[in-house]
Write an enzyme that holds these catalytic residues in place. Structure first.
Site, short mmCIF file in Angstrom:
data_model
loop_
_atom_site.label_atom_id
_atom_site.label_comp_id
_atom_site.label_asym_id
_atom_site.label_seq_id
_atom_site.Cartn_x
_atom_site.Cartn_y
_atom_site.Cartn_z
N ASP A 32 0.84 -1.20 0.00
CA ASP A 32 0.00 0.00 0.00
C ASP A 32 0.88 1.26 0.00
O ASP A 32 0.57 2.25 -0.63
CB ASP A 32 -0.89 0.04 1.26
CG ASP A 32 -1.98 -1.02 1.20
OD1 ASP A 32 -2.02 -1.76 0.19
OD2 ASP A 32 -2.77 -1.11 2.16
N GLU A 112 -25.47 -16.60 -8.31
CA GLU A 112 -24.49 -15.63 -7.80
C GLU A 112 -24.75 -15.34 -6.33
O GLU A 112 -25.88 -15.49 -5.87
CB GLU A 112 -24.63 -14.30 -8.57
CG GLU A 112 -24.51 -14.49 -10.05
CD GLU A 112 -24.79 -13.20 -10.84
OE1 GLU A 112 -25.06 -12.16 -10.21
OE2 GLU A 112 -24.72 -13.28 -12.06
N LYS A 114 -25.66 -12.88 -3.45
CA LYS A 114 -26.35 -11.59 -3.41
C LYS A 114 -25.58 -10.70 -2.44
O LYS A 114 -25.59 -10.91 -1.23
CB LYS A 114 -27.80 -11.78 -2.95
CG LYS A 114 -28.62 -10.52 -3.04
CD LYS A 114 -30.10 -10.86 -2.93
CE LYS A 114 -30.98 -9.65 -3.13
NZ LYS A 114 -30.82 -8.65 -2.07
N ASP A 116 -24.60 -7.69 -0.18
CA ASP A 116 -25.43 -6.78 0.60
C ASP A 116 -24.83 -5.38 0.57
O ASP A 116 -24.06 -4.99 1.43
CB ASP A 116 -25.53 -7.28 2.04
CG ASP A 116 -26.72 -6.68 2.76
OD1 ASP A 116 -27.56 -6.05 2.10
OD2 ASP A 116 -26.82 -6.87 3.98
N GLU A 172 -23.05 -3.80 -7.59
CA GLU A 172 -23.30 -3.53 -6.18
C GLU A 172 -22.05 -2.89 -5.57
O GLU A 172 -20.96 -3.45 -5.66
CB GLU A 172 -23.61 -4.86 -5.49
CG GLU A 172 -24.30 -4.75 -4.17
CD GLU A 172 -25.83 -4.55 -4.29
OE1 GLU A 172 -26.34 -4.38 -5.41
OE2 GLU A 172 -26.48 -4.55 -3.24
N TYR A 224 -22.52 -6.98 -11.83
CA TYR A 224 -23.25 -8.21 -12.09
C TYR A 224 -24.14 -8.17 -13.32
O TYR A 224 -24.80 -9.15 -13.62
CB TYR A 224 -24.06 -8.65 -10.87
CG TYR A 224 -24.98 -7.59 -10.31
CD1 TYR A 224 -26.04 -7.09 -11.06
CD2 TYR A 224 -24.80 -7.11 -9.02
CE1 TYR A 224 -26.88 -6.12 -10.55
CE2 TYR A 224 -25.64 -6.14 -8.50
CZ TYR A 224 -26.67 -5.65 -9.28
OH TYR A 224 -27.50 -4.69 -8.77
N LYS A 312 -33.24 -15.91 -0.23
CA LYS A 312 -32.77 -15.17 0.95
C LYS A 312 -32.33 -16.14 2.04
O LYS A 312 -33.07 -17.06 2.40
CB LYS A 312 -33.90 -14.29 1.50
CG LYS A 312 -34.37 -13.23 0.53
CD LYS A 312 -33.45 -12.07 0.45
CE LYS A 312 -33.72 -11.11 1.59
NZ LYS A 312 -32.93 -9.87 1.45
N CYS A 407 -39.16 11.85 33.41
CA CYS A 407 -37.93 11.49 32.71
C CYS A 407 -37.06 10.64 33.63
O CYS A 407 -36.82 11.03 34.78
CB CYS A 407 -37.19 12.76 32.30
SG CYS A 407 -35.54 12.45 31.70
N CYS A 410 -33.90 12.93 34.70
CA CYS A 410 -33.95 14.16 35.50
C CYS A 410 -35.23 14.30 36.31
O CYS A 410 -35.36 15.23 37.11
CB CYS A 410 -33.77 15.39 34.60
SG CYS A 410 -35.17 15.68 33.52
N CYS A 425 -38.64 14.02 27.09
CA CYS A 425 -38.42 14.77 28.33
C CYS A 425 -38.57 16.25 27.98
O CYS A 425 -37.99 16.72 27.01
CB CYS A 425 -37.02 14.46 28.85
SG CYS A 425 -36.43 15.65 30.05
N CYS A 431 -31.89 18.82 31.52
CA CYS A 431 -31.85 17.36 31.69
C CYS A 431 -30.42 16.86 31.41
O CYS A 431 -29.88 17.09 30.33
CB CYS A 431 -32.82 16.68 30.73
SG CYS A 431 -32.66 14.88 30.76
S1 IVH Z 1 -29.30 -8.87 -10.32
C1 IVH Z 1 -33.29 -7.87 -12.22
N1 IVH Z 1 -27.28 -9.85 -8.99
O1 IVH Z 1 -30.06 -7.18 -4.95
C2 IVH Z 1 -32.20 -8.34 -11.36
N2 IVH Z 1 -28.63 -8.20 -7.94
O2 IVH Z 1 -32.11 -7.04 -7.13
C3 IVH Z 1 -31.26 -7.23 -11.10
N3 IVH Z 1 -27.86 -7.57 -5.70
O3 IVH Z 1 -30.57 -4.04 -5.00
C4 IVH Z 1 -30.32 -7.50 -10.00
N4 IVH Z 1 -26.12 -8.91 -5.63
O4 IVH Z 1 -28.38 -4.48 -6.26
C5 IVH Z 1 -28.31 -8.99 -8.97
N5 IVH Z 1 -25.43 -10.76 -7.94
C6 IVH Z 1 -26.46 -9.93 -7.93
C7 IVH Z 1 -26.73 -9.10 -6.83
C8 IVH Z 1 -27.84 -8.24 -6.87
C9 IVH Z 1 -26.81 -7.98 -4.98
C10 IVH Z 1 -28.85 -6.57 -5.25
C11 IVH Z 1 -29.25 -5.56 -6.26
C12 IVH Z 1 -30.63 -5.11 -5.87
C13 IVH Z 1 -31.14 -6.27 -5.08
C14 IVH Z 1 -32.31 -6.93 -5.77
#
Ligand code: IVH
Length: 669
Positions: A32, A112, A114, A116, A172, A224, A312, A407, A410, A425, A431
């Site tokens: 780095d 894939e 998902k 977050d 994402e 993606y 999910k 409260c 106080c 409060c 307070c």
């Molecule tokens: S595809 C029509 N692939 O999940 C489908 N979404 O979609 C478009 N997200 O807020 C999304 N990882 O940003 C896709 N590998 C992935 C993803 C992904 C995260 C998020 C996406 C969206 C939410 C629902």
């Protein structure tokens, strides 16, 4: 090319290469420190020779001038949301619907993780990143181009010699668990409140008006999908992912494809535990039909495509009982109920003994009682949260929770406004809990940045009655601090130095620190821009305050009342007497030059500048960038495919410049 230009180009190539190795390939080749050295060299070179700077230079990733607000961007193709499946059975139902609609055709699924984080769209024009946007409503989002340029995995230019005219990548933006933990450690070390989870922090970082702040958050990207397929020969999602990889985007390495739903389910299940070992957070899996022709035939509802679903992962949850609900008092006096559990529960590897119930309205709506069995889950894997009570487990001894009329800090009367979610409060002035909250809030890094003034010290200062308002901290003496618990002479002096240093923070940070209802960092910045000194602000009418972009009458009323109350007036005079800076520096603008006082409109597709770049350049040269052409327009800079604005300019006789002519005008070429 001159020697310096050659070195600049070489540095850019090296930095791009190492960025790619680090953020896309995950295989860093240099330390780095070495990277920072190269970056510094390029920054210095570009600063000394601005003509060597390019719009895709890696130095752009440190962020630029703050902006007033985000422009709205309409997505050419909507950014849809996605249907959800919560069990293997629901995945089979999805597969059933897909196969039914496609007849007897074989189907290949791509699976894939998902991620977050926050969905974004990145548009490239002739290979150069020209627009970055949030998903927003799906139809329209915010233009956050400058912020997205600071995200390390985002290519500023596509890695190809033959870029398509226009290309949109979607993906994402996220923060790694390690970066999140590190940022949160820094926060906690200063005694400040930790952030809830990486997604919220990523989202907040992308919405900064000052991209230099975004740059400090070390956000990353996984791409993606390709937004528009027009003009491409892509036939499948896997081909699209391969193209994204080729163009230099980070694509998640865990993507697999399968022919049967059973294999899909097995792959999803294989991640249900393993995902906790990933360096970033995931909240499920996404399953997509690979073939674009099949995707087209399946189509979409107005909300979500029929060719994809999200599986999910269940948030980890546990059942326990609420032994007690304690009430905490916030800086505005708001009463927050906190559930204490007996026994504490293990969730995602941590022991959870308490969770906020947020406010009175939530307790009423969920019918949560003291003594209830409750389901506790970890939302976003970090914040514990009471999902629901289990009324069927009641034995009659549970008690409906009542806020005391007094409260807890106080003893003053509490009151609940008709529309308020929770009581407050009423003892705003005295307070101790409210004052402590205001002190902590005042000292926060993004406000007056007083290192060392965290929860523990704030509590002691209030308890020892050394302060009655935040302005009183400027009167603190060394011996008073030394007399506090666990406070040595050295740390007392450090704290005094920090307090002294905070005097120069300027009006915007000060306003954000005063706990004025409705005035957080963003609003404080806008307020200080509109009224760059406290005296101007004090002289402002309610209407003038309400007229600031994004304010409105309620916020204006709150600000006005604050400054025109006896307590507010005393606060200002105390701050003034203490020598706290009560003005905001307005950035100096040039007074001579070809663009001073001129209004410039850019239109069409430009080669070396994004629209935002050109606006920045105009403003930096003392001009004004406008969106539409009128008689007042001094120049129109027209790129390729310029349309109605160019016509209008010709009609009105406004001088039209090519990009090269514009560059020459400002002495950049
Ligand atoms: S595809 C029509 N692939 O999940 C489908 N979404 O979609 C478009 N997200 O807020 C999304 N990882 O940003 C896709 N590998 C992935 C993803 C992904 C995260 C998020 C996406 C969206 C939410 C629902």
């Amino acid at each position: 090319m001159s020697k310096l230009a050659q070195r600049a180009a070489e540095l850019r190539r090296l930095l791009d290469h190492h960025n790619y190795q680090y953020y896309v390939e995950d295989k860093p080749e240099i330390s780095d420190k070495e990277f920072d050295r190269l970056l510094k060299e390029l920054e210095e070179l570009e600063a000394a020779h601005p003509e060597l700077a390019t719009p895709d230079s890696p130095t752009r990733r440190v962020g630029g001038q703050p902006i007033d607000g985000f422009k709205t961007v309409h997505h050419r193709i909507p950014m849809l949301s996605i249907g959800k499946a919560f069990s293997a059975d629901e995945l089979r139902e999805f597969d059933g619907r897909v196969r039914k609609a496609l007849g007897k055709q074989p189907v290949e699924y791509v699976v894939e993780l998902k991620i977050d984080g926050v969905a974004v769209s990145l548009t490239y024009t002739d290979g150069l990143l020209t627009l970055g946007a949030t998903r927003g409503s799906g139809k329209a989002g915010d233009d956050i181009t400058e912020n997205l340029k600071t995200v390390r995995g985002v290519p500023l230019r596509l890695h190809t010699d033959a870029p398509p005219k226009s290309f949109e990548a979607r993906g994402e933006v996220y923060m790694s668990k390690a970066d999140f933990a590190r940022l949160n450690e820094e926060v906690a070390a200063r005694g400040e409140e930790r952030y809830a989870n990486p997604r919220n922090l990523s989202s907040g970082s992308l919405k900064q008006l000052d991209s230099r702040l975004t740059a400090k958050r070390r956000l990353r990207l996984f791409s993606y999908s390709v937004g528009s397929l027009e003009g491409t020969t892509l036939r499948t999602h896997l081909e699209a992912l391969a193209l994204l990889r080729e163009y230099g985007f980070p694509v998640n390495p865990e993507i697999r494809s399968f022919d049967s739903i059973d294999e899909v389910i097995a792959y999803c299940d294989s991640w249900s535990e393993k995902r906790f070992d990933l360096p970033y957070e995931t909240d499920g899996m996404v399953i997509k039909v690979n073939d674009f022709e099949q995707q087209r035939r399946l189509g979409a509802t107005n909300k979500e495509p029929r060719w994809a679903t999200a599986y999910k992962f269940e948030a980890e949850q546990a059942i326990t009982t609420i032994r007690e609900i304690k009430v905490e008092v916030g800086k505005y006096g708001e009463l927050t109920p906190v559930a204490h559990f007996d026994p504490p529960v293990q969730l995602c590897g941590t022991t959870v003994s308490r969770a906020t119930l947020h406010n009175a309205a939530q307790i009423e709506q969920k019918d949560i009682r003291v003594g209830d069995s409750v389901i506790v889950v970890k939302r976003g894997e970090i914040i514990p949260h009471v999902e629901q009570s289990l009324p069927e487990a009641r034995n009659g001894k549970e008690k409906v929770f009542q806020f005391s009329k007094k409260c807890p800090a106080c003893g003053a009367a509490t009151a609940r406004e008709p529309a308020a979610p929770t009581p407050s409060c009423t003892n705003t002035a005295a307070c101790p809990a409210q004052l402590q909250g205001r002190l902590e809030s005042f000292a926060k890094r993004e406000r007056m940045n007083i290192e060392g003034l965290g929860e523990a010290i704030a509590e002691q200062l209030v308890e020892a009655k050394l302060v009655e308002t935040v302005a009183d901290i400027y009167r603190l003496k060394l011996d008073q601090l030394v007399a506090l618990d666990r406070m040595g002479k050295k740390s007392a002096q450090n704290l005094l130095d920090e307090i002294e240093k905070s005097k120069t923070c300027g009006l915007a940070r000060l306003l954000a620190g005063l706990s004025i209802y409705g005035v957080g960092e963003t609003m404080a910045t806008l307020l200080a821009e509109a009224f760059p000194s406290i005296d101007l602000l004090l002289a402002a009418t309610k209407d003038e305050l309400a007229g600031i972009k994004g304010f409105g009458p309620k916020r204006a009323e709150s600000i006005y009342t604050f400054f025109h109350s006896p307590a507010g007036e005393r606060m200002v005079s105390d701050l003034r007497a203490a020598g706290v800076k009560l003005t905001e520096d307005v950035k100096a603008k040039p007074t001579v030059g070809p663009l001073v006082g001129k209004t410039v409109v850019a239109t069409g597709v430009l080669k070396n500048y994004s629209r935002k770049d050109i606006e920045d350049v105009v403003v930096r040269h003392g001009g004004k960038a406008a969106g539409s052409v009128s008689k007042k327009t001094d120049y129109v800079v027209a790129g390729e495919d310029a349309g109605s604005k160019l016509d209008k300019a010709r009609q009105l006789g406004v001088p039209v410049l090519t990009e090269q002519e514009f560059a020459r005008l400002i002495g950049a070429s």
